[in-house]
Design a protein around this motif. Structure first.
Motif, mmCIF file in Angstrom:
data_model
loop_
_atom_site.group_PDB
_atom_site.id
_atom_site.type_symbol
_atom_site.label_atom_id
_atom_site.label_comp_id
_atom_site.label_asym_id
_atom_site.label_seq_id
_atom_site.Cartn_x
_atom_site.Cartn_y
_atom_site.Cartn_z
ATOM 1 N N ARG A 117 0.826 -1.204 0.000
ATOM 2 C CA ARG A 117 0.000 0.000 0.000
ATOM 3 C C ARG A 117 0.864 1.259 0.000
ATOM 4 O O ARG A 117 0.545 2.246 -0.658
ATOM 5 C CB ARG A 117 -0.930 0.003 1.213
ATOM 6 N N GLU A 120 2.140 1.788 -3.487
ATOM 7 C CA GLU A 120 1.104 2.373 -4.344
ATOM 8 C C GLU A 120 0.963 3.872 -4.077
ATOM 9 O O GLU A 120 0.828 4.676 -5.003
ATOM 10 C CB GLU A 120 -0.231 1.664 -4.102
ATOM 11 N N ARG A 124 1.674 6.904 -6.712
ATOM 12 C CA ARG A 124 0.670 7.929 -7.016
ATOM 13 C C ARG A 124 1.258 9.326 -6.847
ATOM 14 O O ARG A 124 0.985 10.226 -7.627
ATOM 15 C CB ARG A 124 -0.541 7.769 -6.096
ATOM 16 N N GLU A 480 -7.464 5.190 -2.865
ATOM 17 C CA GLU A 480 -8.109 4.575 -4.032
ATOM 18 C C GLU A 480 -9.614 4.827 -4.008
ATOM 19 O O GLU A 480 -10.230 5.094 -5.045
ATOM 20 C CB GLU A 480 -7.819 3.072 -4.046
#
Length: 503
Positions: A117, A120, A124, A480
């Protein structure tokens, strides 16, 4: 992908994490103490994708390492591990900007999931930074936007405080960045903070920093955003949500240019230009007693109003083509084109989510539109396309603020229309008018009871349901979920706190 750095004096911990991450095709690099990490950052110039650090090691503390790394790389996710599962360490880790706190002994699959996580999130942030660097500052040919551009130009040689007002999603931070870039402080840092997204008890330390021992868990001195922005610009977003007691401290900084760290006794001179932004009516907040009048006048030296997208329809075509190009570049596909007929529908849509909603819609079209040329039938349901009809009905629709029944559904347009089109499609394909009928009946029942808070009650229930559904779909990943709903990550964090959805 850059490697994940693991910092722990326990060789067995390093070995276990290395092997687990390698099985997930995630590259790693290990260190036994913080000194070697800082040396690698200084001498080799490498930056990890994610930093995973123990909290207590010979030769340095993980919290000290966190503070030094965050001062240089504020966007780098740092996960703090410790065998001492105490509240003080957790508070210090989060106040220092840690991505997450991982107590030992930990479940290995959960640790790997947490690191994934963080990866990610890091990716981003990298994409967002690339987009900011590659994209033009602001786009707009409408007279209202030309007024904004002229104001930015006139303010370029000034150090005056600026207040930016405008609806959510209209691009207030872009204006703040442009003001900084074209100012005499452009060589200094631009530091942004959303005062609505940070818990009330942490905001003071976040703004002004704290001294070691200032409160339980403050094991190191920490520089606040005012110090980080020294010589540059500090952007205070959603200033209308700042707690009343902190407004006094901010007023003092704006008045005499000095502040104190939490627990500090020495005044620190602030050489910072402050730019504030809000979507709220601050004059009304002052009348209601929620905002200091003297602070309002200090911030409201120059006011820039950023128009909503419905007031600059001339820019919809240009922005749509720009976002389609941008989305295609991000996804590595051929840019899609949009027909004049489809553009006519977009130009007549009110866009309650403003430019952010249009950007999300273009990203969805890049993925979901079946042909290379986007036609009206390819647009999502909330645009209101019916058969091959011209968009006259959409053009005649009143603005969202004054409409008795907005384009999407009563009481829901301000939130639902911001959601990604795929969500709206699911609603349309599901219960149809049934849920709207249920909503009307519930509103009628509350009104008959003589309630005067019907809007707040139903809006809270609607938002709670929408956010919980998105979090379930993303397995609890807030960023998300925010992306899928078409809202900012600060917005979803604030909403979760306001609605009491914290686990």
């Amino acid at each position: 992908m850059k490697p994940i750095w693991i910092v722990d004096d326990d060789q067995s911990i390093r070995f276990v994490l290395e092997k687990a991450l390698q099985r997930e095709q995630l590259p790693t690099r290990s260190f036994s103490n913080p000194r070697d990490v800082l040396a690698a950052l200084d001498e080799e110039g490498d930056v990890p994708q994610v930093l995973v650090s123990d909290i207590r090691m010979p030769g340095g503390s993980g919290l000290e390492l966190l503070d030094k790394v965050k001062a240089r790389f504020p966007g780098l996710p740092v996960i703090i591990m410790t065998a001492f599962s105490d509240l003080d360490s957790a508070v210090s880790a989060f106040q220092g900007g840690a991505f997450e706190y991982l107590p030992k002994p930990f479940d290995l699959p959960k640790a790997v999931e947490l690191i994934r996580r963080a990866v990610e999130e890091s990716q981003r942030e990298e994409v967002a930074e690339e987009r900011i660097a590659a994209a033009p500052e602001m786009l707009g040919q409408a007279p209202a936007m030309q007024d904004v551009f002229r104001a930015i130009g006139r303010l370029s040689q000034s150090n005056v405080t600026v207040m930016i007002t405008g609806e959510s999603g209209s691009g207030k931070e872009l204006v703040a960045r442009a003001l900084h870039k074209h100012s005499l402080r452009s060589e200094g840092p631009f530091v942004a903070i959303n005062t609505a997204a940070i818990p009330k008890d942490l905001l003071e330390s976040e703004l002004f920093g704290h001294e070691r021992g200032a409160f339980t868990g403050a094991q190191t001195m920490r520089r606040g955003r005012f110090e980080q922005a020294e010589g540059g610009t500090l952007f205070l977003d959603e200033i209308g949500d700042m707690p009343f007691e902190l407004q006094t401290r901010l007023l003092r900084v704006l008045s005499d240019g000095n502040f104190y760290r939490v627990g500090g006794h020495s005044a620190i001179k602030a050489n910072v230009r402050v730019i504030a932004a809000t979507h709220q009516n601050l004059e009304q907040r002052v009348k209601d007693g929620g905002f200091r009048e003297d602070l309002f006048h200090r911030l409201n030296v120059i006011r820039l109003r950023l128009p909503p997208l419905r007031e600059r329809k001339e820019d919809v075509a240009m922005l749509t083509r720009h976002f389609l190009q941008q989305s295609a570049q991000q996804l590595g596909v051929e840019p899609k084109r949009i027909s004049d007929a489809a553009l006519a529908w977009l130009e007549n849509f009110s866009f309650p989510g403003n430019v952010r909603q249009l950007e999300n819609l273009c990203h969805w079209l890049t993925v979901m539109a079946p042909a290379q040329v986007i036609e009206p039938k390819d647009l999502p349901p909330e645009i209101g396309v019916v058969g091959d009809a011209a968009p006259a009905a959409a053009a005649a629709a009143p603005p969202v603020e004054s409409a008795a029944r907005p384009v999407v559904a009563p009481l829901t347009a301000p939130v639902a229309a911001v959601a990604l089109p795929v969500a709206a499609e699911a609603v349309a394909a599901g219960s149809g008018a049934g849920w709207e009928r249920d909503l009307e009946q519930e509103a009628q029942a509350l009104l008959e009871q003589g309630r005067t808070d019907v809007w707040d009650v139903l809006t809270r229930r609607f938002e709670s349901s929408l956010i919980q559904t998105a979090l379930q779909a993303t397995r609890g990943r807030r960023i998300e979920a925010a992306h899928k709903l078409g809202i900012g990550r600060n917005t979803i964090t604030r909403k979760i706190q306001e609605l009491g959805l914290e686990d």
